[in-house]
Design a protein around this motif. Structure first.
Motif, PDB file in Angstrom:
ATOM      1  N   ALA A 412      28.443  36.104  55.018  1.00 11.10           N
ATOM      2  CA  ALA A 412      28.894  37.277  54.269  1.00 11.10           C
ATOM      3  C   ALA A 412      30.319  37.583  54.707  1.00 11.10           C
ATOM      4  O   ALA A 412      30.760  37.165  55.773  1.00 11.10           O
ATOM      5  CB  ALA A 412      27.983  38.475  54.514  1.00 11.10           C
ATOM      6  N   GLY A 413      31.030  38.310  53.887  1.00 10.82           N
ATOM      7  CA  GLY A 413      32.419  38.656  54.185  1.00 10.82           C
ATOM      8  C   GLY A 413      33.233  38.651  52.906  1.00 10.82           C
ATOM      9  O   GLY A 413      32.935  37.897  51.975  1.00 10.82           O
ATOM     10  N   ASP A 414      34.258  39.482  52.864  1.00 13.46           N
ATOM     11  CA  ASP A 414      35.063  39.535  51.641  1.00 13.46           C
ATOM     12  C   ASP A 414      35.777  38.227  51.354  1.00 13.46           C
ATOM     13  O   ASP A 414      36.241  37.994  50.240  1.00 13.46           O
ATOM     14  CB  ASP A 414      36.074  40.697  51.708  1.00 13.46           C
ATOM     15  CG  ASP A 414      37.038  40.608  52.880  1.00 13.46           C
ATOM     16  OD1 ASP A 414      37.087  39.564  53.566  1.00 13.46           O
ATOM     17  OD2 ASP A 414      37.765  41.604  53.112  1.00 13.46           O
ATOM     18  N   TRP A 415      35.863  37.349  52.355  1.00 13.70           N
ATOM     19  CA  TRP A 415      36.538  36.061  52.209  1.00 13.70           C
ATOM     20  C   TRP A 415      35.631  34.983  51.622  1.00 13.70           C
ATOM     21  O   TRP A 415      36.108  33.898  51.271  1.00 13.70           O
ATOM     22  CB  TRP A 415      37.047  35.592  53.575  1.00 13.70           C
ATOM     23  CG  TRP A 415      35.947  35.396  54.592  1.00 13.70           C
ATOM     24  CD1 TRP A 415      35.391  36.344  55.392  1.00 13.70           C
ATOM     25  CD2 TRP A 415      35.266  34.177  54.886  1.00 13.70           C
ATOM     26  NE1 TRP A 415      34.391  35.797  56.169  1.00 13.70           N
ATOM     27  CE2 TRP A 415      34.307  34.458  55.879  1.00 13.70           C
ATOM     28  CE3 TRP A 415      35.368  32.872  54.406  1.00 13.70           C
ATOM     29  CZ2 TRP A 415      33.459  33.494  56.403  1.00 13.70           C
ATOM     30  CZ3 TRP A 415      34.521  31.901  54.931  1.00 13.70           C
ATOM     31  CH2 TRP A 415      33.581  32.217  55.924  1.00 13.70           C
ATOM     32  N   THR A 416      34.350  35.257  51.496  1.00 16.44           N
ATOM     33  CA  THR A 416      33.431  34.260  50.940  1.00 16.44           C
ATOM     34  C   THR A 416      33.542  34.251  49.416  1.00 16.44           C
ATOM     35  O   THR A 416      34.281  35.034  48.817  1.00 16.44           O
ATOM     36  CB  THR A 416      31.984  34.550  51.371  1.00 16.44           C
ATOM     37  OG1 THR A 416      31.599  35.850  50.908  1.00 16.44           O
ATOM     38  CG2 THR A 416      31.850  34.488  52.897  1.00 16.44           C
ATOM     39  N   GLN A 417      32.794  33.388  48.782  1.00 11.89           N
ATOM     40  CA  GLN A 417      32.913  33.204  47.325  1.00 11.89           C
ATOM     41  C   GLN A 417      32.220  34.340  46.573  1.00 11.89           C
ATOM     42  O   GLN A 417      31.061  34.242  46.183  1.00 11.89           O
ATOM     43  CB  GLN A 417      32.321  31.854  46.919  1.00 11.89           C
ATOM     44  CG  GLN A 417      33.171  30.667  47.313  1.00 11.89           C
ATOM     45  CD  GLN A 417      32.591  29.348  46.832  1.00 11.89           C
ATOM     46  OE1 GLN A 417      31.639  29.321  46.065  1.00 11.89           O
ATOM     47  NE2 GLN A 417      33.158  28.249  47.290  1.00 11.89           N
ATOM     48  N   THR A 418      32.973  35.402  46.361  1.00 18.54           N
ATOM     49  CA  THR A 418      32.453  36.549  45.623  1.00 18.54           C
ATOM     50  C   THR A 418      33.094  36.669  44.242  1.00 18.54           C
ATOM     51  O   THR A 418      32.627  37.456  43.423  1.00 18.54           O
ATOM     52  CB  THR A 418      32.730  37.859  46.382  1.00 18.54           C
ATOM     53  OG1 THR A 418      34.142  38.066  46.448  1.00 18.54           O
ATOM     54  CG2 THR A 418      32.162  37.808  47.796  1.00 18.54           C
ATOM     55  N   GLY A 419      34.187  35.936  44.007  1.00 19.78           N
ATOM     56  CA  GLY A 419      34.919  36.072  42.758  1.00 19.78           C
ATOM     57  C   GLY A 419      35.935  37.190  42.790  1.00 19.78           C
ATOM     58  O   GLY A 419      36.699  37.376  41.842  1.00 19.78           O
ATOM     59  N   TRP A 420      35.986  37.946  43.882  1.00 18.79           N
ATOM     60  CA  TRP A 420      36.899  39.070  44.041  1.00 18.79           C
ATOM     61  C   TRP A 420      37.885  38.799  45.176  1.00 18.79           C
ATOM     62  O   TRP A 420      37.587  38.011  46.087  1.00 18.79           O
ATOM     63  CB  TRP A 420      36.109  40.348  44.343  1.00 18.79           C
ATOM     64  CG  TRP A 420      35.558  40.996  43.121  1.00 18.79           C
ATOM     65  CD1 TRP A 420      34.595  40.482  42.289  1.00 18.79           C
ATOM     66  CD2 TRP A 420      35.932  42.254  42.570  1.00 18.79           C
ATOM     67  NE1 TRP A 420      34.357  41.350  41.258  1.00 18.79           N
ATOM     68  CE2 TRP A 420      35.154  42.452  41.405  1.00 18.79           C
ATOM     69  CE3 TRP A 420      36.834  43.237  42.946  1.00 18.79           C
ATOM     70  CZ2 TRP A 420      35.261  43.590  40.618  1.00 18.79           C
ATOM     71  CZ3 TRP A 420      36.945  44.380  42.170  1.00 18.79           C
ATOM     72  CH2 TRP A 420      36.175  44.542  41.020  1.00 18.79           C
ATOM     73  N   PRO A 421      39.025  39.468  45.168  1.00 21.07           N
ATOM     74  CA  PRO A 421      39.943  39.372  46.309  1.00 21.07           C
ATOM     75  C   PRO A 421      39.388  40.130  47.507  1.00 21.07           C
ATOM     76  O   PRO A 421      38.284  40.692  47.443  1.00 21.07           O
ATOM     77  CB  PRO A 421      41.226  40.033  45.776  1.00 21.07           C
ATOM     78  CG  PRO A 421      40.749  40.993  44.737  1.00 21.07           C
ATOM     79  CD  PRO A 421      39.549  40.329  44.094  1.00 21.07           C
TER      80      PRO A 421
END
Length: 452
Positions: A412-421
């Motif tokens: 998990a983390g904002d750097w993973t593949q979420t499609g968002w910056p």
């Protein structure tokens, strides 16, 4: 077991306890919230955020998380978009959404009267916006990831002035880099999802209280009241992997058994937790291509009010955005507390406090003439050298998915593949995606963990 008490780890932990999974969360610091935190300034006694964090109306996962914790009412979300934009000559333009008109036509009235762009640039900008709306960014992902947003805009007739005045107005604060540095894929995403998709997509929201006060206790209570536990001041030093499965987490003091792990730490901290052979696996090493981008916050206390708006954006100035923290947080007078937020702060991050003071106080006087006769009571600089990952061309391939080669190790983390910056929205989304992977692993025949 969830390692890391930032928004991604908290999102995963809260979602998991909602589904009846017994969760233990490890956080090395005494409070929760990760890179969205606040602290008490020793000289003023004021609660200071490490940076001015905002969310947008399109951030459904983040606002859902705030509502889940019961703290959404401690934030404000604009009912209608309104951004005052001031240039170095003091000319003010209001970028806003008009009532009644559907998206994206709701932006048209303020765009037509926007004083910082000439008619020719406005016509070309409208054409580029139309191209953005029509672009299938996933279908053309490889081509868009191979070029900068600046190059894409230039190809679509955008002048240097237009890029500085209009396009970077959104790109800099959302992606923490200029149009000349971010990929066209992520630049287009920011405008499609953040500005053009709905009438309220770009409405700006922010907390009335310090970020730690907003999240930390509420998240801890949410987890513990549903049977989980939060171990603060407890650092994970290693993830134990045996026979290609995670069996425990080493804290340096003890090894805590677990049936699954959500690693919610930054990409550059993850290899230190993994066994050496796993850290060298090509799956994990592909994240080595990610880079950090800095944000600098300038916090200034005046002895009297100098600013009326809650916030505004500036043009032709290093100031970028100014937030009236006294008004936002309802602080008593007679003084006023302002926060200057500088994204993509490559130039200013290495500077000493005195050098920044010499630059920004005169700049604030230009935009707020009352500041020239006010007394500066306190001046604080907060630097986040590792604020967000950079959305440069080709960066998307270095973002890892939640599922890893180790079936019960989830990321998990904002750097993973979420499609968002790298935003609070991306962090929360990653936690929800991680939850689905943990449930999948447990449902695949894994025994219910004592702590997961």
């Amino acid at each position: 077991m969830v390692i890391g008490g930032g928004l991604s780890g908290l999102s995963a932990a809260c979602s998991l306890v909602d589904q009846g999974v017994s969760v233990t969360l490890l956080e090395k610091r005494p409070f929760l919230g990760g890179r969205a935190y606040s602290f008490t300034d020793t000289e003023t006694g004021q609660n200071v955020d490490n940076g001015q964090h905002v969310y947008l109306g399109c951030c459904n996962a983040y606002t859902g998380f705030l509502k889940q914790l019961g703290v959404f009412e401690r934030t404000t979300l604009q009912r209608r978009l309104r951004i005052p934009v001031v240039d170095s000559a003091g000319k003010v333009g209001i970028f806003s959404g008009a009532p009644l008109l559907p998206a994206p036509l709701h932006l048209l009235p303020s765009f037509l009267t926007f004083p910082h762009l000439g008619l020719r640039d406005k016509i070309r900008a409208a054409s580029a916006m139309l191209s953005i709306m029509r672009t299938d960014r996933e279908k053309h992902r490889d081509a868009l990831e191979a070029q900068t947003f600046g190059a894409w805009l230039e190809h679509h007739g955008q002048s240097e002035r237009s890029r500085a005045v209009l396009w970077d107005l959104i790109t800099l604060p959302v992606l923490n880099d200029s149009v000349n540095d971010v990929s066209a894929y992520m630049g287009i995403m920011a405008f499609q999802d953040g500005l053009l998709r709905g009438r309220n997509s770009a409405n700006i929201g922010y907390s009335h209280v310090g970020l730690t006060e907003l999240i930390s206790d509420a998240a801890k209570d949410y987890i513990t009241q549903r049977g989980g536990q939060v171990l603060s001041n407890r650092t994970a030093t290693g993830i134990i992997v045996e026979n290609s499965r995670v069996t425990g987490v080493d804290t340096g003091v003890e090894i805590i058994p677990t049936a699954a792990v959500v690693s919610a730490v930054p990409w550059d901290a993850l290899p230190k937790l993994l066994p050496a052979e796993l850290a060298a696996d090509p799956f994990f090493t592909q994240s080595n291509g990610l880079e950090w981008a800095p944000i600098v916050g300038i916090h200034v206390w005046y002895d009297c009010p100098v600013m009326e708006e809650e916030f505004l954006a500036t043009l032709d100035s290093p100031v970028q955005w100014v937030f009236n923290k006294s008004r936002i947080q309802g602080l008593p007078g007679p003084g006023q507390y302002l926060c200057v937020s500088i994204s993509g702060a490559w130039e200013h991050a290495p500077m000493a406090k005195d050098a920044l003071r010499a630059i920004f106080l005169p700049e604030l006087e230009r935009f707020f003439p009352k500041a020239a006769s006010a007394t500066v009571q306190q001046f604080i600089v907060v630097k986040q050298l590792a604020a967000t990952f950079r959305c440069t061309p080709g960066a998307q391939v270095h973002r890892l998915p939640q599922r890893t080669p180790v079936d019960n190790l989830v990321l998990a983390g904002d750097w993973t593949q979420t499609g968002w910056p790298a935003t609070m929205e991306s962090a929360v989304r990653s936690g929800l995606l991680a939850t689905a992977e943990v449930i999948r692993a447990l449902d695949a025949g894994q025994p219910e963990p004592a702590s997961s």
